[in-house]
Design an enzyme around this catalytic site. Structure first.
Site, PDB file in Angstrom:
ATOM      1  N   GLU A   1      -5.849  -8.213  -1.399  1.00  0.00           N
ATOM      2  CA  GLU A   1      -6.353  -8.147   0.063  1.00  0.00           C
ATOM      3  C   GLU A   1      -7.815  -7.795  -0.383  1.00  0.00           C
ATOM      4  OE1 GLU A   1      -5.035  -5.311   2.857  1.00  0.00           O
ATOM      5  OE2 GLU A   1      -2.714  -5.867   2.353  1.00  0.00           O
TER       6      GLU A   1
ATOM      7  N   GLU B   1       0.809  -1.036  -0.066  1.00  0.00           N
ATOM      8  CA  GLU B   1       0.000   0.098  -0.146  1.00  0.00           C
ATOM      9  C   GLU B   1       0.922   1.265   0.188  1.00  0.00           C
ATOM     10  OE1 GLU B   1      -2.951  -0.473   3.047  1.00  0.00           O
ATOM     11  OE2 GLU B   1      -4.120  -1.605   1.899  1.00  0.00           O
TER      12      GLU B   1
END
Ligand code: BGP
Length: 470
Positions: free
Chosen positions: A364, A175
């Protein structure tokens, strides 16, 4: 069949959220190890002194360090063909800047790879997932300092070399756009100053580009991906001012991927930095490094969508950047207030493919929810099944209807792990229940929830069973 042959099915974890054993076998402290958690959320500490008697969720987590064989056996039973995990930087370089790696740390991950190979599960390794060595924070001020780029590259080279031929799929930073929303968690940056964040982001992007090149040189079979925190926003209204505000929001998030896929900073970002009076710490050779280090694929986490507009001017606030000031009246929310938007997954897959033309991977996705253990030990979690089914059906639609190439899907936290944003255990994503509570108490025993058999069947049928449930 919509899901192609060889589609990667599996789960994803982060070292600091599952391993525990925070000081075992020579491991140093990372930013994750000095974060406390309690009923009222999470506090951050930037000093290395641990307070005796204080609960730190990463210290024992779910004890994956000592139970990984059992855990990987459960993944194999689920039929996983891929497992995404992160290497804890401070197991390999305890302070972050040593010349030589810690052999015991490497040996631990050798063991994980052995188990995965035994079960025919392909590893997808995140090199840095929310655990900057505290040594680098204290000594160098973390990623704002260019010296950290070299430390990261030494670490990356160690992994690429050690596992040449054993690991082919890599993510440089988890991220990476979280530098803009939660820089302490993402990168050990405690400053609120945009200049500090943007210089740190520059160094991470540079490190990622150099590491990508390095991975390709060490093994041409390596495929390196970007990993984006799936922030996607709809305009609050058709008012063009809201549309432009939303565009700005997306640009502030997507410029990271623009650099990683196109090999240079996009003009809109350069102009913004200029207006802000922020000079990037560019050195000779950097532009070439960014251009030569573009990624092979784009991965992202997808949990929810946002609404933005003129009012917020593209600003995101709050942990995980969820507070944009607008609510979406068309969507339900999880117990933690995250919108539930399966259609948004299809939208995001299209958006990223149009923009980057790289294979995509959802690394995810899932529902953080409170589970109830029945007297017989079972956990009935139809809400989790519904969430995953609805998202997977939209993913299938993006592949089949829209022609988006998607490499795989690794659900977040296939076994319950510590929450990154709150430090809680009760925010559970797993299809495997782990008996640990918010204070780290419990037997640590693993058991199968109802969603376990459901996901097992989805994988066994390569997605065909999704239609039976719908
Ligand atoms: C992402 C992180 C993960 C993970 C996930 C779920 O931002 O990459 O580490 O934790 O979000 O978030 P949470 O654990 O806060 O529910």
């Amino acid at each position: 069949m919509a899901f192609p042959n060889g589609f990667l099915w599996g789960g994803a974890t982060a070292a600091n959220q599952c391993e525990g054993a925070f000081d075992a076998d020579g491991k140093g402290l990372s930013t994750a190890d000095v974060m406390t958690a309690g009923a009222h959320g999470i506090k951050r500490r930037v000093t290395p002194e641990l307070e005796p008697g204080t609960y730190y969720p990463s210290h024992a987590a779910i004890d994956h360090y000592h139970r990984y064989r059992e855990d990987i056996a459960l993944f194999a039973e689920l039929g996983f063909t891929c497992y995404r995990f992160s290497v804890n930087w401070t197991r390999i370089f305890p302070q972050g800047d040593e010349e030589e790696p810690n052999e015991a740390g490497l040996a631990f991950y050798d063991g994980i790879l052995d188990e995965l190979e035994r079960h025919g599960i392909e590893p997808l390794v995140t090199i840095s997932h929310f655990e900057t060595p505290l040594g680098l924070v204290e000594k160098y001020g973390s990623w704002e300092n260019r010296a950290v780029v070299d430390c990261y590259l030494r670490y990356a080279r160690t992994l690429f070399t050690r596992w040449r031929g054993r690991v082919h799929l890599w993510l440089t930073f988890n991220e990476i756009n979280c530098m803009s929303t939660q820089p302490w968690v993402a990168a050990g940056i405690a400053s609120e100053d945009e200049g500090v964040r943007m210089r740190a982001a520059y160094h991470q992007l540079l490190a990622s580009g150099l590491a990508t090149q390095m991975a390709h040189e060490i093994d041409p079979a390596n495929r390196v991906g970007a990993m984006y925190a799936g922030h996607f926003a709809y305009p609050a209204s058709p008012d063009p001012a809201d549309v432009i505000g939303t565009m700005r929001f997306m640009q502030r998030m997507l410029f990271y991927l623009d650099v990683m896929c196109h090999g240079s900073y996009p003009p809109y970002k350069l102009r913004e930095l200029e207006r802000q009076g922020i000079a990037l710490p560019v050195e000779p050779g950097d532009a070439e490094a960014l251009a030569a280090g573009t990624v092979d694929f784009v991965s992202y986490s997808y949990y929810n969508t946002h609404v933005t507009g003129a009012k917020t001017r593209g600003v995101i606030k709050g942990m995980n950047g969820l507070d944009t000031g607008y609510k979406n009246p068309y969507l339900n929310r999880s117990d933690w207030g995250w919108t539930i938007d399966p259609t948004g997954l299809r939208f995001s897959l299209n958006l990223l493919y149009e923009r980057y033309r790289r294979p995509l991977m959802i690394v995810e996705n899932g529902l953080g929810a409170v589970d109830t253990v029945e007297e017989d030990g079972s956990v009935h979690d139809p809400y989790r099944i519904a969430y995953m089914r609805d998202h997977l059906l939209e993913l299938e639609c993006a592949i089949e209807h829209d022609g988006v190439p998607v490499m795989g899907y690794t659900m977040w936290g296939p076994l319950d792990i510590v929450s990154a944003s709150t430090g809680e255990m009760k925010k559970r994503y797993g299809v495997i229940y782990v008996d640990v509570d918010d204070g780290g108490r419990g037997t640590f025993a693993r058991s199968r929830k109802d969603s376990f058999a459901w996901y097992q069947k989805v994988i066994a049928t390569n997605g065909a069973s999704l239609h039976e449930d719908a």
